[in-house]
Design an enzyme around this catalytic site. Sequence first.
Site, PDB file in Angstrom:
ATOM      1  N   GLU A 178      22.744 -72.883  -1.224  1.00 57.62           N
ATOM      2  CA  GLU A 178      22.690 -71.423  -1.045  1.00 57.62           C
ATOM      3  C   GLU A 178      21.875 -70.913  -2.224  1.00 57.62           C
ATOM      4  O   GLU A 178      22.251 -71.133  -3.373  1.00 57.62           O
ATOM      5  CB  GLU A 178      24.128 -70.885  -1.023  1.00 57.62           C
ATOM      6  CG  GLU A 178      24.227 -69.485  -0.503  1.00 57.62           C
ATOM      7  CD  GLU A 178      24.528 -68.521  -1.611  1.00 57.62           C
ATOM      8  OE1 GLU A 178      23.552 -67.910  -2.105  1.00 57.62           O
ATOM      9  OE2 GLU A 178      25.700 -68.392  -1.985  1.00 57.62           O
TER      10      GLU A 178
ATOM     11  N   CYS B 195      24.444 -63.024  -5.316  1.00 55.54           N
ATOM     12  CA  CYS B 195      23.387 -63.428  -4.369  1.00 55.54           C
ATOM     13  C   CYS B 195      23.200 -62.380  -3.292  1.00 55.54           C
ATOM     14  O   CYS B 195      22.179 -62.375  -2.605  1.00 55.54           O
ATOM     15  CB  CYS B 195      23.692 -64.798  -3.779  1.00 55.54           C
ATOM     16  SG  CYS B 195      25.417 -65.075  -3.493  1.00 55.54           S
TER      17      CYS B 195
HETATM   18  P1  NAP Z   1      20.048 -73.324 -11.558  1.00 55.82           P
HETATM   19  O1  NAP Z   1      18.973 -73.411 -12.571  1.00 55.82           O
HETATM   20  O2  NAP Z   1      19.644 -73.477 -10.152  1.00 55.82           O
HETATM   21  O3  NAP Z   1      21.135 -74.436 -11.966  1.00 55.82           O
HETATM   22  C1  NAP Z   1      22.337 -74.623 -11.241  1.00 55.82           C
HETATM   23  C2  NAP Z   1      22.768 -76.083 -11.332  1.00 55.82           C
HETATM   24  O4  NAP Z   1      21.822 -76.906 -10.676  1.00 55.82           O
HETATM   25  C3  NAP Z   1      22.889 -76.608 -12.750  1.00 55.82           C
HETATM   26  O5  NAP Z   1      23.988 -77.475 -12.800  1.00 55.82           O
HETATM   27  C4  NAP Z   1      21.610 -77.386 -12.954  1.00 55.82           C
HETATM   28  O6  NAP Z   1      21.772 -78.514 -13.794  1.00 55.82           O
HETATM   29  C5  NAP Z   1      21.329 -77.901 -11.555  1.00 55.82           C
HETATM   30  N1  NAP Z   1      19.895 -78.050 -11.318  1.00 55.82           N
HETATM   31  C6  NAP Z   1      18.979 -77.058 -11.245  1.00 55.82           C
HETATM   32  N2  NAP Z   1      17.766 -77.567 -10.994  1.00 55.82           N
HETATM   33  C7  NAP Z   1      17.914 -78.906 -10.912  1.00 55.82           C
HETATM   34  C8  NAP Z   1      17.023 -79.972 -10.671  1.00 55.82           C
HETATM   35  N3  NAP Z   1      15.728 -79.767 -10.489  1.00 55.82           N
HETATM   36  N4  NAP Z   1      17.522 -81.223 -10.656  1.00 55.82           N
HETATM   37  C9  NAP Z   1      18.838 -81.446 -10.858  1.00 55.82           C
HETATM   38  N5  NAP Z   1      19.735 -80.476 -11.107  1.00 55.82           N
HETATM   39  C10 NAP Z   1      19.282 -79.215 -11.129  1.00 55.82           C
HETATM   40  O7  NAP Z   1      20.794 -71.974 -11.627  1.00 55.82           O
HETATM   41  P2  NAP Z   1      21.454 -71.175 -12.851  1.00 55.82           P
HETATM   42  O8  NAP Z   1      21.281 -71.852 -14.147  1.00 55.82           O
HETATM   43  O9  NAP Z   1      22.806 -70.957 -12.394  1.00 55.82           O
HETATM   44  O10 NAP Z   1      20.681 -69.801 -12.874  1.00 55.82           O
HETATM   45  C11 NAP Z   1      19.280 -69.728 -12.948  1.00 55.82           C
HETATM   46  C12 NAP Z   1      18.756 -68.736 -11.910  1.00 55.82           C
HETATM   47  O11 NAP Z   1      19.232 -69.079 -10.608  1.00 55.82           O
HETATM   48  C13 NAP Z   1      19.207 -67.300 -12.080  1.00 55.82           C
HETATM   49  O12 NAP Z   1      18.476 -66.596 -13.006  1.00 55.82           O
HETATM   50  C14 NAP Z   1      19.042 -66.767 -10.690  1.00 55.82           C
HETATM   51  O13 NAP Z   1      17.712 -66.380 -10.471  1.00 55.82           O
HETATM   52  C15 NAP Z   1      19.359 -67.921  -9.801  1.00 55.82           C
HETATM   53  N6  NAP Z   1      20.727 -67.868  -9.223  1.00 55.82           N
HETATM   54  C16 NAP Z   1      20.842 -67.444  -7.949  1.00 55.82           C
HETATM   55  C17 NAP Z   1      22.092 -67.383  -7.366  1.00 55.82           C
HETATM   56  C18 NAP Z   1      22.249 -66.952  -5.956  1.00 55.82           C
HETATM   57  O14 NAP Z   1      23.357 -66.971  -5.486  1.00 55.82           O
HETATM   58  N7  NAP Z   1      21.193 -66.578  -5.276  1.00 55.82           N
HETATM   59  C19 NAP Z   1      23.240 -67.747  -8.081  1.00 55.82           C
HETATM   60  C20 NAP Z   1      23.089 -68.185  -9.394  1.00 55.82           C
HETATM   61  C21 NAP Z   1      21.818 -68.252  -9.938  1.00 55.82           C
HETATM   62  P3  NAP Z   1      21.431 -78.517 -15.374  1.00 55.82           P
HETATM   63  O15 NAP Z   1      22.413 -77.594 -16.015  1.00 55.82           O
HETATM   64  O16 NAP Z   1      21.620 -79.935 -15.745  1.00 55.82           O
HETATM   65  O17 NAP Z   1      20.033 -78.045 -15.498  1.00 55.82           O
END
Ligand code: NAP
Length: 519
Positions: free
Chosen positions: A275, A312
Amino acid sequence: MFKKHLKKTDKMITGKNYIGNKLSGKGISSHKTINPKLNVENPTTFLEATTEEIEEAVSLATEAFKIYKNTSGKQRATFLNAIADEILALGDTLIEMYCLESGLPEGRAIGERGRTMFQLQSFAELISNEDWRGITIDRAMPDRQPLPKSDIRKTSIPLGPVVVFAASNFPLAFSTAGGDTASALAAGCPVIVKSHAMHSGTGELVASAIIKAAEKTGMPNGVFSNITGRGRTVGVALVKHPKVKAVGFTGSISGGRALFNLGTQRDEPIPVFAEMGSINPVVITPNAITARSEEIASTYAGSITLGTGQFCTNPGLILTVDSDKTQAFVADLAAKTVAIGAQCMLNPGIKSSFVENGNIVSSQEGVTVVGRVEGDIDANFASSQINAVSGTDFLANPKMHTEVFGPFSLVVKSKDEAELIDVINSLEGQLTGTLIAEKSDIQNLEGIVDALQSRVGRVIFNGVPTGVEVTGAMTHGGPYPASSDSRFTSVGIGAIKRWIRPFTYQDWPNELLPEGLKD
Ligand code: NAP
């Protein structure tokens, strides 16, 4: 409150991984969580799971699956209810840790804990009988001509070990014991959680509650593990592991897409239910703006800034038809949003993405910043911002579709309804679409409703998209990139369907059939 908490965490210097029911800390120092309000690191150092620990967690889950898949619905329901009880029993310690690591207020923490418990209890109720498996029985017709028909009975069975990525923006309800974990455990799948690095302390506490509940209710060791790490290594290793059979994720489009690609590129591809991003278009008809401009502006200023916009379902795009009244509405919406003031974001990473993506959208040709919280604001606080652009400029530039995760909304002023419908059709998939309209509009909304239905998973009439009820009729998902598979929901009891597969017994002896399929 925080003072008391700091004393407690000072003693707990290292944060560890639960590999099954064993607290394990073989890895090197990985990260500390951050108190975003004060912009300081919290004291605990978390240890990233080693390759050996990851292997052990997956092996234990695989072994546990052999027993867990055959537990009765009632046994698993007892387990889920016990998790809810153990989470509540963590008391203030959990609430304090949640607030410390997220910057969110105590009321939100308590509300989210209630939602998390309700989700667990809802799945417990669902599996108390076998109806959720969608059982179909086609009885034999031995006398059918020209050939006899077999006795054919279909049920659903769990997929196997599931990896769940905790979401940054819901440290409880979409994390360690959140909807993905609750639905997978309900289905009969062991769960390995990849804890979120920015709330690993909250995650560890909730994990301890799950382990306690598993032990109290006699669940096999390995039915649940919680592992942490930062910098992708742990997540990648888990998704690539051949014994992992499905993945649940809530977060960024780039993260979800990368994990989806990993899941499908394996020798044995697996489903990755991600999601991801959504800007949640809200259509406001000219009649609604004429009738209740101020009321809509107040409601939407509240919705855009709720939880510092870190949902979201945040309304990031407002679609209108241009007029003097629309311009007055946009000015009023901006003033009301700015008046709410700057609010704390979840962590520095989310703040910097907010600034970066906000700048991308607001620097595009034709975009005007109508209102923005100005002045000195604390490091991790967000300047809420309302912007406007014409429909023609929006249609010419897909960069304006970028999700700005936080209190940020772009009002698109189309020249007429036809252009507004073109704007909807130009959008990527979304979780929600909202329609603010008057009774007198109802006969004339077909074109807008049709366009919305092709782009979103849920439509809302005269309300706000924020606030997702946990209920059987909910769809929290939508065409890509809102989610990776628009056929499923990640909220509500329907979420269980992601973790099962259909399975058919043909002419099977009654004694060997599972409960629910027997005569
Ligand atoms: P994220 O960067 O997507 O990370 C979430 C999880 O996924 C973390 O455990 C991260 O691990 C892992 N992950 C991310 N990219 C990966 C990859 N390429 N390979 C393996 N694991 C990966 O999200 P976030 O840190 O929660 O927030 C960053 C941005 O996501 C926000 O600024 C926002 O734009 C968006 N977000 C959107 C929603 C929504 O519901 N639409 C919700 C939350 C966040 P690591 O910690 O090891 O990197």
